[in-house]
Every structure is written in structure tokens, then in C-alpha cells.
Design a protein around this motif. Structure first.
Motif, PDB file in Angstrom:
ATOM      1  N   ILE A 315       0.831  -1.206   0.000  1.00 32.11           N
ATOM      2  CA  ILE A 315       0.000   0.000   0.000  1.00 32.11           C
ATOM      3  C   ILE A 315       0.863   1.253   0.000  1.00 32.11           C
ATOM      4  O   ILE A 315       0.545   2.240  -0.692  1.00 32.11           O
ATOM      5  CB  ILE A 315      -0.959   0.002   1.206  1.00 32.11           C
ATOM      6  CG1 ILE A 315      -1.937  -1.174   1.100  1.00 32.11           C
ATOM      7  CG2 ILE A 315      -1.730   1.310   1.291  1.00 32.11           C
ATOM      8  CD1 ILE A 315      -2.815  -1.168  -0.143  1.00 32.11           C
ATOM      9  N   GLN A 316       1.973   1.236   0.721  1.00 26.97           N
ATOM     10  CA  GLN A 316       2.856   2.403   0.722  1.00 26.97           C
ATOM     11  C   GLN A 316       3.483   2.631  -0.653  1.00 26.97           C
ATOM     12  O   GLN A 316       3.660   3.773  -1.090  1.00 26.97           O
ATOM     13  CB  GLN A 316       3.950   2.226   1.782  1.00 26.97           C
ATOM     14  CG  GLN A 316       3.446   2.316   3.209  1.00 26.97           C
ATOM     15  CD  GLN A 316       2.770   3.640   3.493  1.00 26.97           C
ATOM     16  OE1 GLN A 316       3.357   4.704   3.356  1.00 26.97           O
ATOM     17  NE2 GLN A 316       1.499   3.585   3.882  1.00 26.97           N
ATOM     18  N   THR A 317       3.807   1.547  -1.345  1.00 32.03           N
ATOM     19  CA  THR A 317       4.362   1.660  -2.698  1.00 32.03           C
ATOM     20  C   THR A 317       3.315   2.223  -3.658  1.00 32.03           C
ATOM     21  O   THR A 317       3.617   3.086  -4.496  1.00 32.03           O
ATOM     22  CB  THR A 317       4.873   0.295  -3.186  1.00 32.03           C
ATOM     23  OG1 THR A 317       5.877  -0.182  -2.284  1.00 32.03           O
ATOM     24  CG2 THR A 317       5.466   0.388  -4.580  1.00 32.03           C
ATOM     25  N   ILE A 318       2.088   1.740  -3.535  1.00 30.31           N
ATOM     26  CA  ILE A 318       0.994   2.273  -4.352  1.00 30.31           C
ATOM     27  C   ILE A 318       0.796   3.758  -4.067  1.00 30.31           C
ATOM     28  O   ILE A 318       0.607   4.560  -4.997  1.00 30.31           O
ATOM     29  CB  ILE A 318      -0.300   1.485  -4.071  1.00 30.31           C
ATOM     30  CG1 ILE A 318      -0.190   0.068  -4.642  1.00 30.31           C
ATOM     31  CG2 ILE A 318      -1.525   2.195  -4.656  1.00 30.31           C
ATOM     32  CD1 ILE A 318      -1.300  -0.863  -4.203  1.00 30.31           C
ATOM     33  N   SER A 319       0.835   4.135  -2.806  1.00 33.66           N
ATOM     34  CA  SER A 319       0.690   5.540  -2.424  1.00 33.66           C
ATOM     35  C   SER A 319       1.769   6.395  -3.082  1.00 33.66           C
ATOM     36  O   SER A 319       1.492   7.485  -3.608  1.00 33.66           O
ATOM     37  CB  SER A 319       0.769   5.674  -0.897  1.00 33.66           C
ATOM     38  OG  SER A 319       0.747   7.030  -0.501  1.00 33.66           O
ATOM     39  N   PHE A 320       2.991   5.886  -3.093  1.00 33.04           N
ATOM     40  CA  PHE A 320       4.091   6.625  -3.731  1.00 33.04           C
ATOM     41  C   PHE A 320       3.842   6.792  -5.228  1.00 33.04           C
ATOM     42  O   PHE A 320       3.993   7.886  -5.776  1.00 33.04           O
ATOM     43  CB  PHE A 320       5.415   5.900  -3.503  1.00 33.04           C
ATOM     44  CG  PHE A 320       6.555   6.453  -4.312  1.00 33.04           C
ATOM     45  CD1 PHE A 320       7.221   7.588  -3.902  1.00 33.04           C
ATOM     46  CD2 PHE A 320       6.937   5.848  -5.505  1.00 33.04           C
ATOM     47  CE1 PHE A 320       8.263   8.120  -4.665  1.00 33.04           C
ATOM     48  CE2 PHE A 320       7.966   6.365  -6.269  1.00 33.04           C
ATOM     49  CZ  PHE A 320       8.632   7.509  -5.848  1.00 33.04           C
ATOM     50  N   LEU A 321       3.458   5.699  -5.893  1.00 38.17           N
ATOM     51  CA  LEU A 321       3.238   5.764  -7.343  1.00 38.17           C
ATOM     52  C   LEU A 321       2.129   6.763  -7.700  1.00 38.17           C
ATOM     53  O   LEU A 321       2.267   7.562  -8.624  1.00 38.17           O
ATOM     54  CB  LEU A 321       2.881   4.381  -7.876  1.00 38.17           C
ATOM     55  CG  LEU A 321       4.002   3.325  -7.863  1.00 38.17           C
ATOM     56  CD1 LEU A 321       3.443   1.945  -8.175  1.00 38.17           C
ATOM     57  CD2 LEU A 321       5.114   3.694  -8.842  1.00 38.17           C
ATOM     58  N   LEU A 322       1.027   6.710  -6.964  1.00 35.56           N
ATOM     59  CA  LEU A 322      -0.103   7.589  -7.257  1.00 35.56           C
ATOM     60  C   LEU A 322       0.218   9.048  -6.957  1.00 35.56           C
ATOM     61  O   LEU A 322      -0.164   9.951  -7.709  1.00 35.56           O
ATOM     62  CB  LEU A 322      -1.330   7.137  -6.462  1.00 35.56           C
ATOM     63  CG  LEU A 322      -1.974   5.821  -6.911  1.00 35.56           C
ATOM     64  CD1 LEU A 322      -3.024   5.366  -5.901  1.00 35.56           C
ATOM     65  CD2 LEU A 322      -2.602   5.962  -8.295  1.00 35.56           C
ATOM     66  N   GLN A 323       0.925   9.293  -5.870  1.00 30.82           N
ATOM     67  CA  GLN A 323       1.272  10.681  -5.529  1.00 30.82           C
ATOM     68  C   GLN A 323       2.347  11.230  -6.453  1.00 30.82           C
ATOM     69  O   GLN A 323       2.344  12.419  -6.784  1.00 30.82           O
ATOM     70  CB  GLN A 323       1.738  10.770  -4.073  1.00 30.82           C
ATOM     71  CG  GLN A 323       0.629  10.572  -3.065  1.00 30.82           C
ATOM     72  CD  GLN A 323       1.099  10.833  -1.657  1.00 30.82           C
ATOM     73  OE1 GLN A 323       1.497  11.950  -1.318  1.00 30.82           O
ATOM     74  NE2 GLN A 323       1.057   9.809  -0.814  1.00 30.82           N
TER      75      GLN A 323
END
Length: 357
Positions: A315-323
């Protein structure tokens, strides 16, 4: 002297009175200060910093309302269930939705599930690849359709945007180094080692084997007498190991590439009365059953790559990609899991996660 006596005499009678006077003075002062200060108004409350507000707004704009499509190889096993529970919990806290598709070990169903998610135009697809080839073309198509791709624990021939999971080359190296200590030169053992792979074309097997052999080949006294695939199946691991121990009763170690599967190999060793002689090794997610195997003596050492932390890392990796907002397919991130080698002494308590209720 008269003054001193008067003071002493008065002091003997007055401590309670003095305390009452002091307390009254303090209370009066407090009331006076309160009256001067007046009521605390909302306008007087401290305000968050401009930077904090901007960070909060940016994250919310990038994440809120986004949909994550998640396709493991199967649900109903501790590894995938732990990932799913953690991902769902953390995604919802960030305002995102997790859509789960369970192919139930069916490769065709998994391929169809990924294809359907592309058609549904989800924002992120998270997959656990059964092998290096099956989903590669669809994952490339997802990137081309503007969907971020995150691969978990088993990568494919197509990179996608991020890999989250164990560095299986390193896992194999660390297991191999311990095997050499137990069975290598100067150990007084046969040096014979059995390897139980998972799916031959899965990166968790390919990379773990590469790292393991690199470590084992450094000691010429180590002999790999069996290297077979059990396809992540404990029953197959049991059958393979039963045959190996009959052919090599002086076996020194058995190394399996997943704890759930290696339980079968360890049961075969137990049935043959060889658990005290043959050291059984495995890697895996760190579920309660894995620590139980250590405590029961079914495993000698266990490399834990910590599924609960992996779910958080996804989830943290997804958050980074989206932001970050870069075009899907242009970033290739590796977010490797923290590895912890457990034995009977350390593999207890919170060393393994608790089962979800």
C-alpha cells in the motif's frame, strides 16, 4: 531571646493556619488569572502548518477514490490472506478501494481476472505471478492502458512499476550459508543436501535456487543429492523426501522454498526418525504455523520475509506511485522485505504474526 521564644511558640500553634492562608492565596491568584485570560475561543486554537495542510491535501487528492485490483494465485492460504487483510485495512484508511479476484490456483482464471480489471479501468493492479510468463503480456497492456502494476513476491518477465517482496536471491544465499555451517567442511556429516523447489518457472524458486547454489558451491564437501519441484504442495514434498531419505539415509539437510510446502518434507523426516539428524530449512511469510513448526522441531531454521509488513509495503508503494504521478510503466521500483532468520529460540511470541480472526 524573647523574640525567639515568641516565634517558636507561635510556630508551634500555626502550621495548619499558614497552609490554609497559602492555599487561599493560590486559589485567589488562579481565579484572578482566569478572569484576566477570559474564555478560550476557537480562533485562539493553534493552526496546522501550511506545509502539513498542503501534504495532506496532495495525498488525499492523489489517493481518495482510487481502486486497486488484487489478484493472488489463490486465497485461502495464510500468505495471501494476510496480504489481503492488511491491504484492505490500509487502503480503506487512505480512502482507496480494494477489489479482490481469487483464481483459486487456476492459471486461466488468473489471466482472465487481470484482463477483466484492465477492462474495468482500475487505477492499480497488484498481482502475484505464478510464473515468469503467464501474466507478462497482460501486465504490459495494463501499463499501456494507464494502470500502475505492482508485483508481489513473484515477479514476471515484464517489470511493471514496482516489485514488493522478498529478495529471493538473498534468501537463498542466507539459507545456503547456514547449511554450509551445519553440513559443510569440518561438520563431521555426509554433506548431503536435498532441495525442494516450488514451481520451477516461478521467480521465488528460480532466484532462491540461484542464491542457494551460489552459497553451497563455495564448499566442495557439500553434495546436492536431490533437487526436485513439489509445486508448493506439501504432499508432493512429503513423497519426494520419503524417497530421498530411503536412498540417502545419511542426508544432512533438506531445504524447501516455502514453509507450508516444507512441512510435508519435515513430516517425512519425522516418520523416518531422521529429524534429529537432518536439518530442515524453509522460507516463508511468518505465519503462526511456521513458528509452531520451529517449536515442534519440524524446522531447524526459517527465513521469515514477514507477510504483514509486506501488505503494508504494498500500500505504501501504491501511495508513492499515485502521488508521484509519473506515467505508468516508466518507474521500476524494488521494495525488498526485511528478512529475519528464526530458530526455535527466536521463533516464538510475536516473531510470527497472529492469525486473523
Amino acid at each position: 531571646m524573647r523574640v525567639s521564644r515568641a516565634f517558636s511558640s507561635g510556630g508551634a500553634r500555626a502550621p495548619g493556619s499558614i497552609r490554609r492562608v497559602i492555599a487561599s492565596s493560590v486559589l485567589a491568584g488562579s481565579f484572578a488569572l482566569a478572569a484576566l485570560a477570559g474564555p478560550v475561543l476557537a480562533a485562539d486554537a493553534p493552526k496546522p502548518s501550511k506545509n502539513a495542510l498542503e501534504l495532506q491535501a496532495r495525498a488525499e487528492k492523489a489517493l481518495k477514490g482510487k481502486t486497486i485490483g488484487w489478484v493472488p494465485v489463490t486465497l485461502g492460504i495464510p500468505l495471501a490472506d494476510e496480504w489481503t487483510a492488511t491491504m484492505k485495512q490500509e487502503a480503506e484508511k487512505l480512502g482507496m478501494k480494494l477489489v479482490v479476484r481469487d483464481p483459486g490456483w487456476n492459471a486461466t482464471a488468473q489471466l482472465q481476472a487481470v484482463s477483466a480489471l484492465i477492462g474495468e479501468k482500475v487505477d492499480v493492479i497488484v498481482v502475484q505471478n505464478p510464473n515468469v510468463q503467464l501474466l507478462a503480456r497482460e501486465l504490459k497492456r495494463a501499463n499501456e492502458a494507464g494502470i500502475y502494476v505492482v508485483q508481489v513476491n513473484m515477479a514476471s518477465n515484464y517489470d511493471g512499476d514496482a516489485y514488493v517482496g522478498a529478495d529471493f536471491i538473498r534468501v537463498g544465499q542466507l539459507l545456503g550459508e547456514d547449511v554450509v555451517k551445519a553440513c559443510g567442511k569440518g561438520s563431521g556429516t555426509s554433506g548431503k543436501v536435498q532441495i525442494v523447489q516450488g514451481e520451477l518457472t516461478a521467480t521465488a524458486s528460480l532466484d532462491q535456487l540461484a542464491g542457494l547454489m551460489e552459497a553451497l558451491n563455495k564448499d566442495e564437501t557439500i553434495k546436492v543429492v536431490s533437487n526436485q519441484a513439489a509445486n508448493w504442495d506439501a504432499t508432493k514434498a512429503l513423497d519426494i523426501t520419503s524417497s530421498v531419505i530411503q536412498q540417502h539415509p545419511d542426508l544432512c539437510a533438506s531445504v524447501g522454498f516455502w514453509g507450508v510446502m516444507q512441512r510435508g518434507a519435515s513430516q517425512a523426516l519425522k516418520t523416518a526418525g531422521k529429524l534429529d539428524q537432518v536439518k530442515s530449512y524453509a522460507s516463508g511469510e511468518g505465519g503462526p504455523a511456521d513458528c509452531d513448526m520451529l517449536q515442534q522441531g519440524l524446522l531447524h531454521k526459517y527465513m521469515n520475509y514477514q507477510a504483514r509488513l509486506q501488505g503494508h509495503d504494498i500500500i505504501q508503494t501504491i501511495s508513492f506511485l499515485l502521488q508521484n504521478g509519473d506515467k505508468p510503466g516508466t518507474k521500476h521500483i524494488a521494495n525488498f522485505s526485511q528478512l529475519v532468520m528464526l530458530d526455535k529460540e527466536t521463533g516464538k511470541g510475536d516473531a510470527c504474526y497472529s492469525a486473523r480472526k
